[in-house]
Design a protein around this motif. Structure first.
Motif, PDB file in Angstrom:
ATOM      1  N   VAL A  57       1.034  -1.241  -0.081  1.00  0.00           N
ATOM      2  CA  VAL A  57      -0.048  -0.369   0.163  1.00  0.00           C
ATOM      3  C   VAL A  57       0.801   1.283   0.100  1.00  0.00           C
ATOM      4  O   VAL A  57       0.820   2.412  -0.290  1.00  0.00           O
ATOM      5  CB  VAL A  57      -1.171  -0.200   1.281  1.00  0.00           C
ATOM      6  N   GLN A  58       2.320   1.073   0.387  1.00  0.00           N
ATOM      7  CA  GLN A  58       2.826   2.606   1.021  1.00  0.00           C
ATOM      8  C   GLN A  58       3.320   2.598  -0.463  1.00  0.00           C
ATOM      9  O   GLN A  58       3.331   3.592  -1.399  1.00  0.00           O
ATOM     10  CB  GLN A  58       4.014   2.447   1.777  1.00  0.00           C
ATOM     11  N   HIS A  59       3.274   1.256  -0.663  1.00  0.00           N
ATOM     12  CA  HIS A  59       4.098   1.639  -2.851  1.00  0.00           C
ATOM     13  C   HIS A  59       3.244   2.309  -3.897  1.00  0.00           C
ATOM     14  O   HIS A  59       3.767   2.743  -4.272  1.00  0.00           O
ATOM     15  CB  HIS A  59       4.186   0.454  -3.163  1.00  0.00           C
ATOM     16  N   VAL A  60       2.594   1.796  -3.757  1.00  0.00           N
ATOM     17  CA  VAL A  60       0.783   2.544  -4.772  1.00  0.00           C
ATOM     18  C   VAL A  60       1.077   4.186  -4.368  1.00  0.00           C
ATOM     19  O   VAL A  60       0.301   4.168  -5.348  1.00  0.00           O
ATOM     20  CB  VAL A  60      -0.104   1.580  -4.788  1.00  0.00           C
ATOM     21  N   MET A  61       0.719   4.003  -2.993  1.00  0.00           N
ATOM     22  CA  MET A  61       0.108   5.509  -2.864  1.00  0.00           C
ATOM     23  C   MET A  61       1.339   6.416  -2.828  1.00  0.00           C
ATOM     24  O   MET A  61       1.437   6.937  -3.816  1.00  0.00           O
ATOM     25  CB  MET A  61       0.160   5.806  -0.866  1.00  0.00           C
ATOM     26  N   ASP A  62       2.923   6.066  -3.049  1.00  0.00           N
ATOM     27  CA  ASP A  62       3.803   6.917  -3.023  1.00  0.00           C
ATOM     28  C   ASP A  62       4.295   6.700  -5.179  1.00  0.00           C
ATOM     29  O   ASP A  62       3.950   7.481  -5.809  1.00  0.00           O
ATOM     30  CB  ASP A  62       5.441   5.989  -2.575  1.00  0.00           C
ATOM     31  N   TYR A  63       3.724   5.610  -5.959  1.00  0.00           N
ATOM     32  CA  TYR A  63       3.716   6.138  -6.676  1.00  0.00           C
ATOM     33  C   TYR A  63       2.542   6.686  -7.993  1.00  0.00           C
ATOM     34  O   TYR A  63       2.825   7.369  -8.502  1.00  0.00           O
ATOM     35  CB  TYR A  63       3.636   4.218  -7.678  1.00  0.00           C
ATOM     36  N   ALA A  64       0.827   7.496  -6.667  1.00  0.00           N
ATOM     37  CA  ALA A  64       0.093   7.799  -7.582  1.00  0.00           C
ATOM     38  C   ALA A  64       1.053   9.578  -7.081  1.00  0.00           C
ATOM     39  O   ALA A  64       0.269   9.628  -7.505  1.00  0.00           O
ATOM     40  CB  ALA A  64      -1.192   7.614  -6.244  1.00  0.00           C
ATOM     41  N   ARG A  65       1.399   9.775  -5.753  1.00  0.00           N
ATOM     42  CA  ARG A  65       1.621  11.016  -4.992  1.00  0.00           C
ATOM     43  C   ARG A  65       3.031  10.854  -6.618  1.00  0.00           C
ATOM     44  O   ARG A  65       3.134  12.447  -7.070  1.00  0.00           O
ATOM     45  CB  ARG A  65       2.755  10.531  -4.606  1.00  0.00           C
ATOM     46  N   GLN A  66       4.156   9.984  -7.067  1.00  0.00           N
ATOM     47  CA  GLN A  66       4.842  10.865  -7.923  1.00  0.00           C
ATOM     48  C   GLN A  66       4.445  10.809  -9.255  1.00  0.00           C
ATOM     49  O   GLN A  66       4.633  11.828  -9.881  1.00  0.00           O
ATOM     50  CB  GLN A  66       6.227   9.167  -7.890  1.00  0.00           C
ATOM     51  N   GLN A  67       3.664  10.346  -9.693  1.00  0.00           N
ATOM     52  CA  GLN A  67       2.488  10.797 -10.885  1.00  0.00           C
ATOM     53  C   GLN A  67       1.845  11.290 -11.143  1.00  0.00           C
ATOM     54  O   GLN A  67       1.177  11.917 -12.137  1.00  0.00           O
ATOM     55  CB  GLN A  67       1.883   9.153 -11.396  1.00  0.00           C
ATOM     56  N   GLY A  68       0.977  12.543 -10.067  1.00  0.00           N
ATOM     57  CA  GLY A  68       0.322  13.440  -9.536  1.00  0.00           C
ATOM     58  C   GLY A  68      -1.235  12.638  -9.878  1.00  0.00           C
ATOM     59  O   GLY A  68      -1.925  13.992  -9.969  1.00  0.00           O
TER      60      GLY A  68
END
Length: 100
Positions: A57-68
């Motif tokens: 979950v932390q990974h997918v949330m970080d992905y969302a943040r990085q991708q805007g």
């Protein structure tokens, strides 16, 4: 514990990680605009209690943040994780983020 990196598999709409021969994953759906829905988190029973789901979950949330991207947390596990991590709440449509 043998762990592979978390990978984005667009063809299956999943973020996946293989741990000790078992695959844990988060399913997603791309939404119109700059948003993504995380629909389901699966951690095989043999991997339970090791923090693998939280790391995914932390990974997918970080992905969302990085991708805007803004996140629609359809998965109850992800929704609960966001509740426990206020720094990620601004990304969540469930916490009042305005759709883009």
């Amino acid at each position: 514990m043998t762990t592979s990196p978390i990978t984005l598999n667009e063809s299956t709409h999943r973020f996946e990680q293989v741990v000790d021969g078992h695959t844990a994953y988060v399913e997603f759906e791309r939404l119109p605009g700059q948003a993504i829905a995380y629909t389901h988190t699966v951690v095989p029973e043999a991997l339970g209690g090791r923090g693998i789901g939280s790391a995914l979950v932390q990974h997918v949330m970080d992905y969302a943040r990085q991708q805007g991207l803004q996140v629609r947390p359809d998965c109850s596990f992800i929704h609960a994780w966001i509740e426990r991590h206020p720094a990620y709440q601004p990304l969540s449509l469930a916490h009042g983020a305005t759709p883009r």
